[in-house]
Design an enzyme around this catalytic site. Structure first.
Site, short mmCIF file in Angstrom:
data_model
loop_
_atom_site.label_atom_id
_atom_site.label_comp_id
_atom_site.label_asym_id
_atom_site.label_seq_id
_atom_site.Cartn_x
_atom_site.Cartn_y
_atom_site.Cartn_z
N ARG A 80 -12.69 18.60 -2.25
CA ARG A 80 -13.65 17.69 -1.62
C ARG A 80 -14.86 18.44 -1.10
O ARG A 80 -14.72 19.52 -0.52
CB ARG A 80 -12.98 16.92 -0.47
CG ARG A 80 -11.87 16.00 -0.95
CD ARG A 80 -11.09 15.37 0.20
NE ARG A 80 -10.14 14.40 -0.31
CZ ARG A 80 -8.90 14.72 -0.72
NH1 ARG A 80 -8.49 15.97 -0.63
NH2 ARG A 80 -8.11 13.79 -1.19
N HIS A 105 -13.36 16.52 -6.88
CA HIS A 105 -12.97 16.98 -8.22
C HIS A 105 -14.04 16.77 -9.29
O HIS A 105 -13.73 16.41 -10.43
CB HIS A 105 -11.69 16.30 -8.65
CG HIS A 105 -10.47 16.71 -7.87
ND1 HIS A 105 -10.35 17.95 -7.26
CD2 HIS A 105 -9.31 16.04 -7.59
CE1 HIS A 105 -9.17 18.02 -6.66
NE2 HIS A 105 -8.52 16.89 -6.84
N HIS A 179 -4.64 20.57 -12.43
CA HIS A 179 -4.06 19.63 -11.46
C HIS A 179 -2.73 19.07 -11.97
O HIS A 179 -2.47 17.87 -11.86
CB HIS A 179 -5.05 18.49 -11.20
CG HIS A 179 -4.92 17.86 -9.84
ND1 HIS A 179 -3.86 17.05 -9.51
CD2 HIS A 179 -5.71 17.92 -8.74
CE1 HIS A 179 -4.02 16.61 -8.27
NE2 HIS A 179 -5.14 17.14 -7.77
N ASP A 252 -1.25 18.56 1.79
CA ASP A 252 -2.43 18.48 0.93
C ASP A 252 -3.40 19.56 1.40
O ASP A 252 -4.59 19.32 1.55
CB ASP A 252 -3.06 17.09 1.01
CG ASP A 252 -4.06 16.82 -0.11
OD1 ASP A 252 -4.23 17.72 -0.97
OD2 ASP A 252 -4.66 15.74 -0.14
N GLU A 313 -2.42 24.08 -6.84
CA GLU A 313 -3.74 24.21 -7.44
C GLU A 313 -4.39 25.53 -7.01
O GLU A 313 -5.03 25.61 -5.96
CB GLU A 313 -4.62 23.02 -7.02
CG GLU A 313 -4.00 21.66 -7.29
CD GLU A 313 -4.66 20.56 -6.49
OE1 GLU A 313 -5.91 20.52 -6.44
OE2 GLU A 313 -3.92 19.75 -5.88
#
Length: 351
Positions: A80, A105, A179, A252, A313
């Protein structure tokens, strides 16, 4: 080792192909020229059953309808970007907003939504696919004509290697990752709650309600973010740590790998015996436990739900400028991550 190419259809008058790479151990990786999407990875469990260990769709058109970024290469910048803007040399660049006021992304039509040129290859000990795409100056608001190459390689050691490189004719920003959502049970029999994870990281970045980094670096000690000795992923689903709650009762978060040590993560499923070891030259990894996964679609017959897969990731942490994601004109961007699949009896066990 073998490569099978198959045309699946067309998108805007461009053919869409799948490529299945298979080694002599029975492991296979299937990918598309659309978004460099890894649609499937098949590996054996301790009983020798070869099953899918990633989330993906049976029909390629479903990747056009839904956007959980299953298996895709995301960019120009993964993650982001606050207020969908960034500054270079005193100039503010406004990029596409695709998550509220923020950029995620690469935007609505980022690298995950492009048809890439492909070149399958076979070498003595490896097979693979080279992908290439030129992102034009101004695409999604990013400056510079950026030429990118992504390479997928598979060998007989059940190692799958992803390499990235690129150059731009203008100063810009670049930060790519893959991803893929992993589930080592195979065939999505269960969610990933009882997977055990090791991360060579003693710090992570705090997030706010918009899932943007606050810039605060938190020591993992005595928290459910401490994976240095391995821990069950589901401990972060139930303990009530405010950082777990803020992202939907899970993870996250960006984790910072320890410096001057081997950068790696290990994911292990005791029930199947499958182990995934990750090595990378990148300084960090985003751990995402699919807390937001939902929708009116099926993933190979299974309804999307929280904790169905886990993403690891590997990437640069642009929130901390570690290292900088700025790419100067004619400078080369490079990144590499290796995924090794095996069958063991414990997280720290050998093949």
């Amino acid at each position: 080792m073998n490569i099978v190419e198959k045309q699946l259809g067309e998108l805007q008058d461009q053919p869409v192909y799948s490529y299945t790479l298979t080694n002599h151990q029975g492991m296979s990786v299937t990918c598309l020229n659309y978004g460099c999407i890894i649609t499937d990875i098949q590996t054996p469990d301790r009983e020798g059953r070869i099953e899918s260990v990633v989330l993906g769709f049976d029909e390629w058109e479903d990747y056009l309808k839904w956007s959980p970024y299953f298996g895709a290469v995301v960019g120009r910048v993964a993650g982001r970007i606050k207020n969908a803007q960034f500054e270079l040399d005193g100039n503010v660049h406004y990029i596409e907003k695709n998550e509220g006021e923020n950029h995620l992304h690469g935007g609505h039509q980022g690298f995950s939504h492009k048809i890439w040129a492909t070149n399958p290859f076979k070498e003595k000990d490896e097979i693979g696919i080279r992908f290439a795409y030129t992102s034009p100056d101004g695409e999604a608001g990013y400056p510079g004509n950026l030429y990118m190459e992504v390479e997928y390689r598979l060998n007989d050691e059940n190692e799958f290697i992803i390499s990235y490189k690129g150059t731009s004719d203008k100063k810009t920003i670049v930060n790519l990752t893959n991803h893929s959502y992993f589930n080592l049970h195979g065939k999505l029999k269960k969610d990933i709650s009882n997977h055990r994870l090791f991360l060579n990281s003693d710090r992570f970045l705090a997030l706010n309600e918009q899932l943007l980094s606050t810039g605060e670096i938190i020591d993992v000690s005595e928290t459910v973010f401490d994976f240095q000795n391995g821990r069950m992923i589901n401990e972060g689903f139930t303990r009530g740590n405010p950082q777990n709650v803020i992202v939907g009762y899970g993870y996250d978060h960006p984790f910072i790998f320890k410096e001057n040590e081997e950068k790696k993560a290990i994911l292990f499923c005791e029930e199947s015996g499958r182990k995934l070891a990750i090595e990378t030259d990148q300084p960090g990894v985003i751990l995402y436990t699919s807390n937001q996964l939902e929708g009116d679609y099926l993933i190979r017959g299974v309804k999307p739900c929280r904790y169905l897969g886990v993403c690891l990731e590997t990437q640069r942490l642009h929130q901390l400028d570690l290292p900088s994601i700025i790419l100067d004109r004619d400078q080369e961007y490079r990144a590499k991550t290796k995924y090794k699949f095996s069958v063991v009896n414990s997280l720290n066990g050998d093949n």
